[in-house]
Design an enzyme around this catalytic site. Structure first.
Site, PDB file in Angstrom:
ATOM      1  N   LYS A  10      35.381  52.437  44.495  1.00 43.48           N
ATOM      2  CA  LYS A  10      36.373  53.505  44.295  1.00 43.48           C
ATOM      3  C   LYS A  10      35.770  54.686  43.511  1.00 43.48           C
ATOM      4  O   LYS A  10      34.685  54.566  42.905  1.00 43.48           O
ATOM      5  CB  LYS A  10      37.584  52.913  43.571  1.00 43.48           C
ATOM      6  CG  LYS A  10      38.286  51.816  44.377  1.00 43.48           C
ATOM      7  CD  LYS A  10      39.552  51.339  43.682  1.00 43.48           C
ATOM      8  CE  LYS A  10      40.237  50.238  44.469  1.00 43.48           C
ATOM      9  NZ  LYS A  10      41.528  49.823  43.853  1.00 43.48           N
ATOM     10  N   TYR A  50      47.324  53.136  51.973  1.00 48.40           N
ATOM     11  CA  TYR A  50      48.115  52.455  50.941  1.00 48.40           C
ATOM     12  C   TYR A  50      49.610  52.483  51.240  1.00 48.40           C
ATOM     13  O   TYR A  50      50.422  52.299  50.320  1.00 48.40           O
ATOM     14  CB  TYR A  50      47.828  53.084  49.573  1.00 48.40           C
ATOM     15  CG  TYR A  50      46.470  52.694  49.022  1.00 48.40           C
ATOM     16  CD1 TYR A  50      46.195  51.383  48.629  1.00 48.40           C
ATOM     17  CD2 TYR A  50      45.451  53.628  48.896  1.00 48.40           C
ATOM     18  CE1 TYR A  50      44.963  51.009  48.137  1.00 48.40           C
ATOM     19  CE2 TYR A  50      44.193  53.268  48.399  1.00 48.40           C
ATOM     20  CZ  TYR A  50      43.972  51.959  48.020  1.00 48.40           C
ATOM     21  OH  TYR A  50      42.742  51.588  47.526  1.00 48.40           O
ATOM     22  N   ASN A 113      40.190  50.729  39.129  1.00 51.35           N
ATOM     23  CA  ASN A 113      39.614  49.388  38.981  1.00 51.35           C
ATOM     24  C   ASN A 113      38.365  49.129  39.833  1.00 51.35           C
ATOM     25  O   ASN A 113      38.098  48.004  40.246  1.00 51.35           O
ATOM     26  CB  ASN A 113      40.694  48.324  39.182  1.00 51.35           C
ATOM     27  CG  ASN A 113      41.287  48.334  40.575  1.00 51.35           C
ATOM     28  OD1 ASN A 113      40.939  49.178  41.381  1.00 51.35           O
ATOM     29  ND2 ASN A 113      42.164  47.389  40.853  1.00 51.35           N
ATOM     30  N   HIS A 116      37.876  47.736  45.775  1.00 50.17           N
ATOM     31  CA  HIS A 116      38.967  47.168  46.557  1.00 50.17           C
ATOM     32  C   HIS A 116      38.436  45.935  47.276  1.00 50.17           C
ATOM     33  O   HIS A 116      37.282  45.916  47.695  1.00 50.17           O
ATOM     34  CB  HIS A 116      39.445  48.190  47.590  1.00 50.17           C
ATOM     35  CG  HIS A 116      40.414  47.623  48.592  1.00 50.17           C
ATOM     36  ND1 HIS A 116      41.751  47.490  48.326  1.00 50.17           N
ATOM     37  CD2 HIS A 116      40.215  47.137  49.840  1.00 50.17           C
ATOM     38  CE1 HIS A 116      42.341  46.956  49.381  1.00 50.17           C
ATOM     39  NE2 HIS A 116      41.435  46.721  50.319  1.00 50.17           N
ATOM     40  N   GLU A 127      42.112  46.991  57.765  1.00 55.24           N
ATOM     41  CA  GLU A 127      41.448  47.967  56.876  1.00 55.24           C
ATOM     42  C   GLU A 127      40.052  48.340  57.397  1.00 55.24           C
ATOM     43  O   GLU A 127      39.654  49.503  57.338  1.00 55.24           O
ATOM     44  CB  GLU A 127      41.375  47.387  55.465  1.00 55.24           C
ATOM     45  CG  GLU A 127      42.742  47.264  54.809  1.00 55.24           C
ATOM     46  CD  GLU A 127      42.744  46.451  53.532  1.00 55.24           C
ATOM     47  OE1 GLU A 127      43.837  46.296  52.959  1.00 55.24           O
ATOM     48  OE2 GLU A 127      41.674  45.964  53.105  1.00 55.24           O
TER      49      GLU A 127
HETATM   50  P1  CMP Z   1      43.786  47.331  44.902  1.00 53.66           P
HETATM   51  O1  CMP Z   1      44.321  45.964  44.673  1.00 53.66           O
HETATM   52  O2  CMP Z   1      42.451  47.543  45.446  1.00 53.66           O
HETATM   53  O3  CMP Z   1      44.851  48.127  45.815  1.00 53.66           O
HETATM   54  C1  CMP Z   1      46.074  48.573  45.251  1.00 53.66           C
HETATM   55  C2  CMP Z   1      45.750  49.407  44.057  1.00 53.66           C
HETATM   56  O4  CMP Z   1      46.843  49.954  43.356  1.00 53.66           O
HETATM   57  C3  CMP Z   1      45.059  48.544  43.005  1.00 53.66           C
HETATM   58  O5  CMP Z   1      43.820  48.123  43.485  1.00 53.66           O
HETATM   59  C4  CMP Z   1      45.033  49.509  41.856  1.00 53.66           C
HETATM   60  O6  CMP Z   1      44.035  50.512  42.043  1.00 53.66           O
HETATM   61  C5  CMP Z   1      46.405  50.130  42.007  1.00 53.66           C
HETATM   62  N1  CMP Z   1      47.355  49.446  41.133  1.00 53.66           N
HETATM   63  C6  CMP Z   1      47.818  48.195  41.233  1.00 53.66           C
HETATM   64  N2  CMP Z   1      48.702  47.921  40.243  1.00 53.66           N
HETATM   65  C7  CMP Z   1      48.785  49.044  39.520  1.00 53.66           C
HETATM   66  C8  CMP Z   1      49.543  49.402  38.379  1.00 53.66           C
HETATM   67  N3  CMP Z   1      50.370  48.528  37.790  1.00 53.66           N
HETATM   68  N4  CMP Z   1      49.400  50.644  37.891  1.00 53.66           N
HETATM   69  C9  CMP Z   1      48.572  51.521  38.503  1.00 53.66           C
HETATM   70  N5  CMP Z   1      47.817  51.235  39.607  1.00 53.66           N
HETATM   71  C10 CMP Z   1      47.936  50.005  40.095  1.00 53.66           C
END
Ligand code: CMP
Length: 138
Positions: A10, A50, A113, A116, A127
């Site tokens: 990311k 998303y 984070n 993905h 995806e």
């Molecule tokens: P990922 O699981 O790759 O895909 C969905 C994304 O939404 C997740 O990673 C985070 O980047 C984001 N995400 C998930 N939960 C939260 C949250 N509580 N607050 C902000 N971003 C979130």
């Protein structure tokens, strides 16, 4: 396609210079890269990718984050790819991720984070097809 998963490095991890270190952990864990590109999502791309999170309170922030800089997207192959890759990257929230996982090492916070990983074989196929045409997969 049960032996494939889809990943993105990311914008936070790319901007922080972690592409090489993350790919090294991925390949050392036994994943073969069968497709890869360095690209940037448009707003339309991110909203579509998303769409499943559209009703979540963090959706707008997520789209903003995922479009703010380049990413690396890839399709990875390994036995049990989806589950093994999710174990390698760790929990969504890096504060809860196990020691040694990619998110523990390289993620900024729960929204930024680092990586993905697809959550099912079905989503891995969807995806991967969103990012790659058949002729880009080797
Ligand atoms: P990922 O699981 O790759 O895909 C969905 C994304 O939404 C997740 O990673 C985070 O980047 C984001 N995400 C998930 N939960 C939260 C949250 N509580 N607050 C902000 N971003 C979130």
């Amino acid at each position: 396609m049960t032996n494939r998963t889809f990943t993105m490095i990311k914008p936070d991890a790319v901007a922080n210079g972690h592409i090489g270190a993350i790919l090294e952990k991925v390949t050392s864990a036994g994943f073969k890269i069968v497709a890869m590109k360095y690209t940037q999502l448009s707003r339309r791309d991110a909203e579509k990718f998303y769409a499943i999170h559209k009703e979540r309170p963090f959706y707008g922030e997520l789209v903003q984050f995922m479009t703010r800089g380049p990413i690396v997207s890839a399709i990875l192959e390994k036995d049990n790819a989806v589950d093994d890759f999710r174990a390698l990257i760790g929990a969504t929230n890096p504060a809860e991720a196990a020691e040694g996982t990619i998110r523990k090492l390289f993620a900024t916070n729960i929204s930024e984070n680092a990586v993905h990983g697809s959550d099912s074989d079905e989503n891995a196929a969807i995806e991967g097809a969103f990012h790659f045409s058949g002729r880009e997969i080797y």
